[in-house]
Design an enzyme around this catalytic site. Structure first.
Site, PDB file in Angstrom:
ATOM      1  N   HIS A 167      14.838  26.802  11.426  1.00  0.00           N
ATOM      2  CA  HIS A 167      14.652  26.663  12.877  1.00  0.00           C
ATOM      3  C   HIS A 167      15.981  26.180  13.457  1.00  0.00           C
ATOM      4  CE1 HIS A 167      10.287  26.668  12.210  1.00  0.00           C
ATOM      5  NE2 HIS A 167      10.113  26.716  13.515  1.00  0.00           N
TER       6      HIS A 167
ATOM      7  N   HIS B 296       7.302  34.700  12.010  1.00  0.00           N
ATOM      8  CA  HIS B 296       7.379  33.275  12.377  1.00  0.00           C
ATOM      9  C   HIS B 296       6.061  32.840  13.018  1.00  0.00           C
ATOM     10  CE1 HIS B 296      10.169  29.843  13.800  1.00  0.00           C
ATOM     11  NE2 HIS B 296       8.925  29.478  14.069  1.00  0.00           N
TER      12      HIS B 296
ATOM     13  N   GLU C 149      16.990  26.297  19.124  1.00  0.00           N
ATOM     14  CA  GLU C 149      15.788  26.286  19.966  1.00  0.00           C
ATOM     15  C   GLU C 149      15.950  25.175  21.006  1.00  0.00           C
ATOM     16  OE1 GLU C 149      12.311  24.974  17.848  1.00  0.00           O
ATOM     17  OE2 GLU C 149      10.922  25.706  19.365  1.00  0.00           O
TER      18      GLU C 149
ATOM     19  N   ASP D 163      -0.387  25.587  10.763  1.00  0.00           N
ATOM     20  CA  ASP D 163      -0.998  24.444  11.471  1.00  0.00           C
ATOM     21  C   ASP D 163      -0.848  24.594  12.986  1.00  0.00           C
ATOM     22  OD1 ASP D 163       1.765  24.118  10.875  1.00  0.00           O
ATOM     23  OD2 ASP D 163       1.659  21.949  11.148  1.00  0.00           O
TER      24      ASP D 163
ATOM     25  N   GLY E  91      10.673  21.097  12.738  1.00  0.00           N
ATOM     26  CA  GLY E  91      10.551  19.756  13.310  1.00  0.00           C
ATOM     27  C   GLY E  91      11.594  19.562  14.389  1.00  0.00           C
TER      28      GLY E  91
ATOM     29  N   HIS F 289       3.208  29.459  12.484  1.00  0.00           N
ATOM     30  CA  HIS F 289       2.875  28.225  11.747  1.00  0.00           C
ATOM     31  C   HIS F 289       1.376  28.168  11.483  1.00  0.00           C
ATOM     32  CE1 HIS F 289       6.800  26.052  12.331  1.00  0.00           C
ATOM     33  NE2 HIS F 289       6.908  26.976  13.271  1.00  0.00           N
TER      34      HIS F 289
HETATM   35  O1  LIG Z   1       8.884  25.712  17.454  1.00  0.00           O
HETATM   36  C1  LIG Z   1       8.945  24.837  16.583  1.00  0.00           C
HETATM   37  N1  LIG Z   1      10.123  24.209  16.347  1.00  0.00           N
HETATM   38  C2  LIG Z   1      10.278  23.264  15.402  1.00  0.00           C
HETATM   39  N2  LIG Z   1       9.261  22.857  14.638  1.00  0.00           N
HETATM   40  C3  LIG Z   1       8.049  23.420  14.836  1.00  0.00           C
HETATM   41  C4  LIG Z   1       7.844  24.415  15.790  1.00  0.00           C
HETATM   42  N3  LIG Z   1       6.556  24.768  15.750  1.00  0.00           N
HETATM   43  C5  LIG Z   1       5.980  24.030  14.793  1.00  0.00           C
HETATM   44  N4  LIG Z   1       6.876  23.202  14.237  1.00  0.00           N
HETATM   45  C6  LIG Z   1       6.659  22.193  13.185  1.00  0.00           C
HETATM   46  O2  LIG Z   1       6.489  22.839  11.948  1.00  0.00           O
HETATM   47  C7  LIG Z   1       5.508  22.138  11.201  1.00  0.00           C
HETATM   48  C8  LIG Z   1       5.039  22.939  10.023  1.00  0.00           C
HETATM   49  O3  LIG Z   1       4.371  24.105  10.404  1.00  0.00           O
HETATM   50  C9  LIG Z   1       4.502  21.764  12.263  1.00  0.00           C
HETATM   51  O4  LIG Z   1       3.654  20.697  11.838  1.00  0.00           O
HETATM   52  C10 LIG Z   1       5.383  21.372  13.431  1.00  0.00           C
HETATM   53  O5  LIG Z   1       5.718  20.002  13.337  1.00  0.00           O
HETATM   54 ZN   LIG Z   2       8.445  27.549  14.667  1.00  0.00          ZN
END
Ligand SMILES: O=c1[nH]cnc2c1ncn2[C@@H]1O[C@H](CO)[C@@H](O)[C@H]1O
Ligand SMILES: [Zn+2]
Length: 388
Positions: A212, A23, A215, A27, A185, A25
């Protein structure tokens, strides 16, 4: 300096230990210097800081907000500099390189293709650019003597309405670099069941996905992700703790959902530092990962967003080692859990476990045995690592 406890890895051993990351990301893991460079090259003038060190700090502070929504606002800047093929190739290559240098041997890195279309790229061009970057990063890592394999997960944004399209994209590229699908998101107000069509489609295609869930929002989100959507893994899933009761004498009882998650060996992609920032946990020592590991849930350790959390796989493990006294055996357990839960084929997972992970940990544990042999008072039991 205090002598380290037998089997408790030093920071250097943690970095050298083979690690598996499910896990992360794309970006959320850019080098601050790269954000600054690409912003300059592409004329993006929205950055809050242009000095790389200050920018790195800004991301950490801004993400330290106690709320998932505020945490997610920081991604506007990283996505803004990931809109061209060159930028995507660079970011993906550096991601693979950085993970490999940190001792990660297998990673599944996710991103949302729909967030990279502002300068005219198509969804396919985005996926192909990121794939090319990962291959380049793997090649550079190899030149540096590090081995890593990176698979992509395509994310659909849960507030948007493109999940079916992104699921089809993931399926189209499943034999070329994409190993699964995810939704991410803001969680509150956007239940995963909004995307049932996409999940049903992926199941019919025998494809894999993680969601996701649990959380920022509690048990209903986890329950939907598993029982309505059919997720193979849970992104975070920390709130499963709400279905576990600990009595005054330490006795533990699991509710139906927590039992299901443990019995079915549902992998939990836990990201401790990210959870502290979004308010999903109060401290490392109080993070549910401690109890879940003791109860033998299928727990894995992850970074989520290395830039926003100022972290790495090694740092996540260092925090856990400090908080819970984890040993190399614990680290190996988390790592094998992650490898078992990866979305690549079974035989390839098994080969990674037997040929890379187990020998890597055996070598590190041998360092402890060697040290123990040189101590004035040798350890009483045979295996230093088993003492943990
Ligand atoms: O911890 C998280 N929880 C929910 N969404 C997330 C988390 N970290 C990042 N993103 C979302 O996932 C998109 C694609 O990578 C990111 O642009 C962010 O908006
Ligand atoms: Zn995440």
């Amino acid at each position: 300096m205090q002598k380290p406890k037998p089997g408790v890895p030093t920071p250097d051993q943690i970095r050298r230990a083979p690690k598996v990351l499910l896990h992360d990301h794309l970006d959320g893991g850019l080098r601050p210097g790269t954000v600054v460079d690409i912003a300059r090259e592409t004329g993006y003038d929205g950055l809050p800081e242009t000095d790389p060190d200050k920018l790195g700090m800004w991301f950490r502070d801004a993400a330290d907000s106690g709320s998932l929504e505020r945490y997610l606002e920081t991604f506007a800047h990283t996505c803004a500099v990931m809109q061209t093929r060159d930028a995507l190739v660079r970011v993906a290559a550096e991601c693979a390189e950085d993970l490999a240098a940190d001792g990660v041997v297998y990673a599944e890195v996710r991103y949302a293709p729909e967030q990279h279309l502002e300068a005219g790229l198509t969804l396919e061009e985005v996926v192909e650019a990121v794939n090319a970057g990962f291959r380049e990063g793997e090649r550079r890592a190899k030149e540096d003597g590090n081995r890593i394999r990176v698979g992509a997960l395509l994310t659909a944004m849960r507030h948007a309405a493109r999940s079916q399209e992104i699921a089809e994209l993931a399926n189209h590229y499943r034999d070329s670099g994409v190993v699964g699908f995810d939704i991410a998101g803001a969680e509150a107000g956007y239940p995963p069941t909004r995307h049932l069509d996409a999940f049903d489609y992926l199941k019919r295609e025998n494809n894999h996905f993680t969601i996701h869930a649990g959380e920022a929002f509690g048990l209903p989100s986890i329950w939907q992700a598993l029982q309505w959507c059919g997720a193979d893994r849970l992104g975070h899933g920390v709130r499963i703790i709400d279905d576990i009761e600990e009595g005054p004498g330490g006795e533990v009882s699991l509710g139906r959902l927590a039992s299901y998650v443990r019995d079915k060996r549902v992998p939990l992609e836990m990201c401790p530092t990210s959870n502290l920032q979004t308010g999903a946990a109060a401290s490392y020592a109080e993070h549910p990962i401690g109890l879940l590991r003791r109860l033998y849930f299928r727990v894995t350790v992850n970074t989520d967003n290395r830039l926003m959390s100022g972290t790495s796989m090694s740092r996540e493990f260092e925090h856990l080692v400090d908080a819970f006294g984890y040993t190399l055996d614990d680290m190996q357990w988390f790592t094998v859990n992650a490898m078992k839960s990866a979305f690549i084929p079974f035989d390839e997972r098994l080969a990674m476990i037997n040929e890379v992970i187990k020998p890597g940990y055996a070598e590190l544990k041998a360092e402890w045995l060697f040290e123990a042999g040189h101590r004035e008072r040798p350890l009483a039991s045979g295996s230093a690592a088993a003492e943990g």
